[in-house]
Design an enzyme around this catalytic site. Structure first.
Site, PDB file in Angstrom:
ATOM      1  N   CYS A   9       0.827  -1.204   0.000  1.00  0.00           N
ATOM      2  CA  CYS A   9       0.000   0.000   0.000  1.00  0.00           C
ATOM      3  C   CYS A   9       0.865   1.260   0.000  1.00  0.00           C
ATOM      4  CB  CYS A   9      -0.921   0.009   1.216  1.00  0.00           C
ATOM      5  SG  CYS A   9      -2.294   1.175   1.044  1.00  0.00           S
ATOM      6  N   ASP A 132      -6.532  -3.438  11.126  1.00  0.00           N
ATOM      7  CA  ASP A 132      -5.363  -2.571  11.284  1.00  0.00           C
ATOM      8  C   ASP A 132      -5.295  -2.117  12.741  1.00  0.00           C
ATOM      9  OD1 ASP A 132      -3.150  -1.039  10.701  1.00  0.00           O
ATOM     10  OD2 ASP A 132      -4.208   0.407   9.430  1.00  0.00           O
TER      11      ASP A 132
END
Length: 216
Positions: A9, A132
């Site tokens: 990412c 996350d």
């Protein structure tokens, strides 16, 4: 030994993209959130997304974005998935998925077992969940990419249903242990493959992908 998919990412450069694709990343993420040091303009992302077409799923990360903001990104950059990384409700995820016709990854911030349980509200509306670490309580904290981890045993103790991804503080050094502990179908990395905040290191990307392959 099962294969664990990897998402790189915050890709912003040709070199980072090449390392991700050559190393076998299943997903590449582009950040469309201006406060982030990993943010990229949609027109710049478009060129990278074109090169990734057919080789990795192209994911656009947005934070509490309006329909107009999402539409503006998609007008320039061809994407395969949206990643909603803010305070979006299940209703908002459902709306965005229907409005834009793209699969949606919903990020879920985790600090304790209650956060894992609350993620069930997104089942049936999000195509994938991304667990996350909850952002640290400091002024410069971002919704993600803070190099913070949570206790992976939370996922091992209460394995999520459906498709999901593990994120938060992963590095080439610890991703093998993370995979062994949480047994995720996929892992996501951003800060763990950077030499400084927002600057991806192709060598670290390759190391991470190799370590995830060995660990999975």
């Amino acid at each position: 030994m099962s294969h664990v998919a990897v998402k790189i990412c915050g890709v912003r450069t040709d070199d980072a993209l090449a390392a991700a694709l050559e190393g076998g990343a299943a997903y590449v993420g582009f950040v469309f959130y201006p406060p982030s040091p990993r943010a990229i303009a949609p027109k710049a992302a478009a060129a990278l997304a074109t090169r990734a077409a057919g080789r990795a799923r192209r994911v656009g990360l947005l934070v509490d974005a309006s329909d107009d903001e999402i539409a503006a990104v998609l007008a320039d950059a061809e994407l395969d998935m949206l990643q909603l990384h803010g305070h979006e409700t299940p209703e908002r995820v459902r709306e965005a998925r229907a409005r834009f016709g793209l699969p949606v990854i919903k990020a879920v911030p985790v600090a304790g077992p209650d956060d894992i349980a609350r993620a069930a509200a997104f089942r049936g509306v999000a195509d994938m969940l991304l667990f996350d670490a909850k952002p640290p309580d400091r002024a410069d904290a971002l919704p993600g990419g803070n190099a913070a981890a949570f206790d992976w045993r939370l996922l091992a103790d209460a394995p999520p249903d459906g498709d999901w991804m593990l994120s938060g503080g992963l590095t080439p050094q610890n991703v093998g242990q993370a995979i062994a502990t949480a047994r995720p179908p996929a892992v996501d990395v951003s800060s763990g493959v950077e030499v400084r905040r927002g600057e991806k290191d192709p060598a670290l990307i390759r190391q991470f992908l190799a370590a995830a392959a060995a660990g999975g």
